[in-house]
Design a protein around this motif. Structure first.
Motif, short mmCIF file in Angstrom:
data_model
loop_
_atom_site.label_atom_id
_atom_site.label_comp_id
_atom_site.label_asym_id
_atom_site.label_seq_id
_atom_site.Cartn_x
_atom_site.Cartn_y
_atom_site.Cartn_z
N ALA A 496 0.83 -1.21 0.00
CA ALA A 496 0.00 0.00 0.00
C ALA A 496 0.86 1.26 0.00
O ALA A 496 0.57 2.24 -0.71
N LEU A 497 1.93 1.24 0.79
CA LEU A 497 2.83 2.40 0.82
C LEU A 497 3.55 2.57 -0.51
O LEU A 497 3.74 3.69 -1.00
N ALA A 498 3.96 1.45 -1.10
CA ALA A 498 4.69 1.52 -2.37
C ALA A 498 3.81 2.08 -3.48
O ALA A 498 4.31 2.76 -4.39
N GLU A 499 2.51 1.80 -3.43
CA GLU A 499 1.60 2.32 -4.45
C GLU A 499 1.50 3.84 -4.42
O GLU A 499 1.09 4.46 -5.41
N GLN A 500 1.86 4.44 -3.30
CA GLN A 500 1.75 5.89 -3.16
C GLN A 500 3.01 6.63 -3.60
O GLN A 500 3.05 7.85 -3.59
N ILE A 501 4.05 5.88 -3.95
CA ILE A 501 5.32 6.49 -4.36
C ILE A 501 5.25 6.84 -5.85
O ILE A 501 4.77 6.06 -6.67
N HIS A 502 5.77 8.02 -6.19
CA HIS A 502 5.77 8.49 -7.58
C HIS A 502 7.21 8.67 -8.03
O HIS A 502 7.83 9.71 -7.78
N PRO A 503 7.77 7.69 -8.71
CA PRO A 503 9.18 7.77 -9.13
C PRO A 503 9.50 8.94 -10.03
O PRO A 503 10.65 9.40 -10.07
#
Length: 717
Positions: A496-503
Motif C-alpha cells: 500500500a505504501l509503495a503504491e503511493q510512491i511516484h518515481p
C-alpha cells in the motif's frame, strides 16, 4: 557418494560424485584433467587425493597439510559437513548410512601423500625451499610444494605467491609501535572533545581510551585497527586524518584513498566519515581548518578493485609492484576481514614505502568468500611478535545494558580463547512453536529473563521443534510457514505504501513543494529497515529461497485481503514483481553505481516496475532544487535478472555491514553443518540493534558457538 563410487576405477565418476555432493566447483574438473594431461603417469589413488586437495582449497584454505593425520582431520570436517548439508537441504528425509564415512577415504589420503612426497611431481608442482614468489616471466606450475621443519604443505602457486607478497609488504609498511602515556591519551580525548559539538543533553563528545591510543599512534605509524560493531573504527580514522592534515600542511596535497572490498562497504565508510564531520563545531571548519574540512568532506570512496584499476590490456591491475601509487598517499581500507588473500596481496604490493595506511576490520566476522582469512592471520602474528594494531574493545552500540552485546562478547571469547568450557548453555523455548510468540513477548526467552526496564535490547531463543520429537521435513516446513506468516504481518503495509510512491518526481522543492512525496518515501524506507530474516543457508527449508517465497506469498495474500475490503482487486504485473517487494543487488552494476549488497524496494512508475534505493549524493554534486531526498529509481528492465533477488530474507554473508532494528536468524538444524559456526552466529546477531530472535535449539546453538572455523594461510611476519 557411497563406497561403490569411492572405489570406482573411473576418475570422472569420482569427480562427478564429489561435485554432486557440492564438494567441488565446475572449474575443478577441467583443472584436474589439465593436470593429468601435463603429468599423465599419476596413479589413480593420487589423482583422487589431488581431487580432495582441490575440494579443501575450494573451501577457502590456501594450503593443505601433507601429513596423513592432519589431512584426514581436515577432510573429516569437510566431508561430514557435506553429508550434513546434503541431508539438510534434501526435500525428503535421507538416511546418513547411505553415504561413505570420512574414514573410508583413508587409503586415498595415505597413498596420495606418500606418492607426492617420494616421487617426482615437478611437472605440476614446484618445490620451494624459501618463502619467495615466482620468478618473473617464468612459467609457474599450478602447485607449490613447501617443505619446512614444521611439515610439508601443498599450495596453489597463486596463493603461495600472495602469502609471500603479504609477508614482504607488511614488513615494509608496518613497524613496531609504542603505547602512548596516560597524559597523551587524556590530552587527545580533550582535544577531540573541544573540536566536536556537545550532545543535545550538554555532555561532551568523549572518545574511549583505545580510540585515543589509535589516534595518537596514527600520527606516526601505519596501523591495523580492529573492533566489533559500534566501537568507532571510522571515528578513529576521521581524527587521525584531521590531526595529520592539521599538523602536516604538506599532506593537504596528498592523495587520500578510501576503499573497501565491496561498493556497499565503501559507500558506507564514506557516509560514516561525513556523519563524523557533521559533529565538528562550525568554528573549527573555518580559517586554516577550512581546507582540511573541505578535503575530507570531498573524499571519494571505491572498491579495492576499482582503486587498483584493473586493465584488460595488461591482464592485471594498473597499480602493482612495478607501478605503485604515489608515495604521498594515505589509504584507509575498511572491512578487511572480507578481503581475500590475492586481493590483499595486490593492494599491499601497490602501496609504496613511506605511504600511510590504516586497515580497519573485525576479525571475528565471517572471512572472505574467496580464499584466505588474512586479517585474522596478520593479527595472530602481531599478537605474538610485532605491535602494529590497536584493538577497540568498547562499543557505543552494545554497552553493559545490552543483551546482544553480552551474547556477542560471549561468542567472541570462545573464538579468542578456544576454550569451550566457559560457555554456559542457553535455554531455547518451544513455547508457541506455531506462532511468533517469542518475538512478541519479552518475558518468554530473553537473556537472564531480564525485564524490558533493565535492558535496552533483547535476545530471544526459539526452537520450532519439540525437544523430544524430531520433525519430519513436511512438519518442519509447516512450522516455518506458520512462523513466517506471523513475522510477515509487520510488512503488510509495504504494498500500500509503495503504491503511493511516484518515481517521476525528483524529490526536490520544485516537484515536492509540501514534502509529502519525500515523507512517503522515507516512511516506506524506514519500514523496510525495521526487520530482516538472516539465514545461514541458501537452499533447504531454512534457506533464503524457501523463506523468501513464503514471505512474498503471505504479504501478497494480506494485500489481496486489504484490497478486497476496499472493494478493489489486485492486478498482478507480468514482470512477477509486486509493490513493496524488497530486492537485493547480487552483482555489481558499475554503470549505475549499484553494488553487491545494495537493497531497494519495488515501486511502479505507471506500469513499469522500478527499484527504489536511497543513495548518498555523489561527491561534489549539487542538488537541482532547494532540497533533495537522495532516493533514486531504476527501471528493473535495465538490470540483469540474475543480478537481483528477493531480500526479506538474506544470507548472513550478505548481511555483513548492514544494521536492522530486529533480526530473526535461522541456524542449520544438523550439528556438523559447515555453516553452523561461531563466525556465522557472531556476524548475524551483531546486525541487530534492538532485538535478535535465534531459531535453533540448545544443541545446535551450542555447536555454533563452539565451532570456530579456521583457515590457515601460513603467513609469517
Amino acid at each position: 557418494m557411497d563406497n561403490k563410487l569411492l572405489a570406482t576405477e573411473s576418475l570422472d565418476e569420482f569427480i562427478d560424485a564429489l561435485a554432486e555432493m557440492r564438494g567441488l566447483i565446475a572449474l575443478d574438473k577441467h583443472l584436474l584433467h589439465l593436470l593429468f594431461e601435463i603429468k599423465n603417469d599419476v596413479p589413480l589413488q593420487t589423482q583422487k587425493f589431488l581431487t580432495l586437495c582441490l575440494s579443501l582449497l575450494d573451501e577457502g584454505n590456501t594450503r593443505v597439510p601433507l601429513n596423513a593425520q592432519q589431512f584426514s582431520d581436515m577432510w573429516a570436517r569437510k566431508w561430514n559437513g557435506l553429508v550434513t548439508l546434503r541431508i539438510s537441504t534434501a526435500e525428503e528425509d535421507i538416511d546418513e548410512s547411505n553415504f561413505a564415512s570420512a574414514d573410508d577415504f583413508a587409503n586415498i589420503i595415505t597413498e596420495g601423500i606418500q606418492d607426492i612426497l617420494t616421487n617426482d611431481f615437478s611437472a605440476i608442482m614446484e618445490s620451494r625451499e624459501t618463502d619467495t614468489t615466482s620468478i618473473e616471466d617464468a612459467l609457474s606450475c599450478p602447485f607449490v610444494l613447501a617443505k619446512r621443519e614444521s611439515g610439508a604443505h601443498l599450495y596453489f602457486t597463486k596463493h603461495f605467491d600472495a602469502k609471500c607478497i603479504i609477508e614482504q609488504s607488511a614488513k615494509i609498511l608496518f613497524k613496531n609501535g609504542n603505547t602512548p602515556t596516560d597524559d597523551e591519551i587524556e590530552n587527545c580525548k580533550q582535544k577531540i572533545a573541544n573540536i566536536c559539538k556537545p550532545f543535545s543533553n550538554g555532555k561532551q563528545f568523549l572518545i574511549k581510551k583505545r580510540q585515543a591510543e589509535a589516534i595518537i599512534r596514527g600520527q606516526t605509524e601505519n596501523l591495523v585497527i580492529t573492533g566489533g560493531p559500534g566501537t568507532g573504527k571510522t571515528t578513529v580514522v576521521l581524527y587521525i586524518l584531521w590531526n595529520l592534515l592539521e599538523s602536516h600542511n604538506e599532506m593537504l596535497d596528498w592523495n587520500i584513498y578510501l576503499a573497501a572490498p565491496s561498493g556497499k562497504a565503501a559507500d558506507r565508510m564514506r557516509e560514516s566519515l561525513i556523519d563524523g564531520l557533521a559533529r565538528i563545531r562550525d568554528e573549527k571548519k573555518t580559517g586554516t581548518n577550512e581546507r582540511i574540512f573541505r578535503k575530507l568532506n570531498e573524499l571519494e570512496s571505491s572498491t579495492i578493485h576499482r582503486l587498483l584499476r584493473f586493465s584488460k590490456s595488461k591482464g592485471g591491475f594498473s597499480f602493482n609492484r612495478e607501478e605503485q601509487f604515489p608515495k604521498n598517499s594515505i589509504f584507509v581500507i575498511d572491512e578487511a576481514s572480507m578481503i581475500d588473500i590475492e586481493m590483499f596481496a595486490a593492494l599491499l604490493e601497490a602501496i609504496p614505502e613511506g605511504a600511510r595506511i590504516f586497515i580497519l576490520g573485525d576479525p571475528f566476522q565471517l572471512p572472505s568468500v574467496d580464499s584466505g582469512a588474512v586479517l585474522g592471520e596478520i593479527l595472530k602474528v602481531n599478537e605474538s611478535s610485532s605491535n602494529f594494531s590497536v584493538k577497540l574493545n568498547e562499543s557505543n552500540r552494545f554497552d553493559d545494558r545490552s543483551n546482544i552485546g553480552k551474547l556477542a562478547a560471549e561468542i567472541k571469547t570462545v573464538a579468542e580463547t578456544k576454550d569451550n568450557t566457559k560457555f554456559v548453555p542457553h535455554k531455547f523455548t518451544t513455547s508457541g512453536a506455531d506462532s511468533n510468540e517469542s518475538t512478541r513477548n519479552p518475558d518468554i526467552a530473553s537473556d537472564n529473563c531480564a525485564t524490558t526496564a533493565q535492558f535496552k535490547d533483547h535476545v530471544f531463543y526459539k526452537q520450532l521443534e519439540n525437544a523430544s520429537t524430531p520433525l519430519s521435513k513436511k512438519e518442519e516446513d509447516k512450522r516455518i510457514e506458520n512462523f513466517i506468516a506471523e513475522w510477515s504481518r509487520d510488512f503488510a503495509q509495504l504494498p500500500a505504501l509503495a503504491e503511493q510512491i511516484h518515481p517521476e518526481r525528483t524529490g526536490t522543492e520544485t516537484s515536492d513543494t509540501d514534502h509529502s512525496e519525500t515523507k512517503r518515501r522515507n516512511e516506506i524506507w524506514q519500514l523496510s529497515l525495521t526487520k530482516r530474516i538472516l539465514c545461514a543457508e541458501r537452499r533447504g527449508l531454512r534457506g533464503i529461497e524457501n523463506i523468501n517465497k513464503k514471505v512474498c506469498s503471505k504479504i501478497k495474500s494480506l494485500w489481496r485481503v486489504q484490497k478486497k475490503k476496499q472493494g478493489e482487486t489486485v492486478q498482478w504485473d507480468d514482470s512477477g514483481y509486486f509493490p513493496g517487494q524488497l530486492l537485493i543487488i547480487t552483482k555489481n552494476q558499475e554503470m549505475f553505481k549499484l553494488y553487491n549488497g545494495d537493497t531497494g524496494i519495488v515501486v511502479f512508475d505507471g506500469n513499469t516496475p522500478c527499484l527504489m534505493l536511497k543513495k548518498a549524493p555523489l561527491q561534489n554534486s549539487e542538488p537541482t532544487g532547494k532540497t533533495r531526498d537522495d532516493f533514486v529509481f531504476y527501471p528493473l528492465s535495465i538490470l540483469p535478472e540474475d543480478s537481483l533477488t528477493t531480500a526479506f530474507a538474506i544470507t548472513i554473508h550478505k548481511s555483513q555491514g548492514s544494521e536492522y532494528k530486529h533480526v530473526t536468524m535461522f541456524l542449520p538444524t544438523k550439528i556438523g553443518h559447515p555453516l553452523l559456526t561461531n563466525q556465522i552466529l557472531y556476524t548475524g546477531i551483531t546486525r541487530a540493534k534492538e532485538s535478535v530472535t535465534i531459531i535453533a535449539n540448545d544443541d545446535t546453538f551450542k555447536a555454533a558457538v563452539t565451532t570456530v572455523s579456521e583457515r590457515n594461510t601460513g603467513i609469517s611476519l
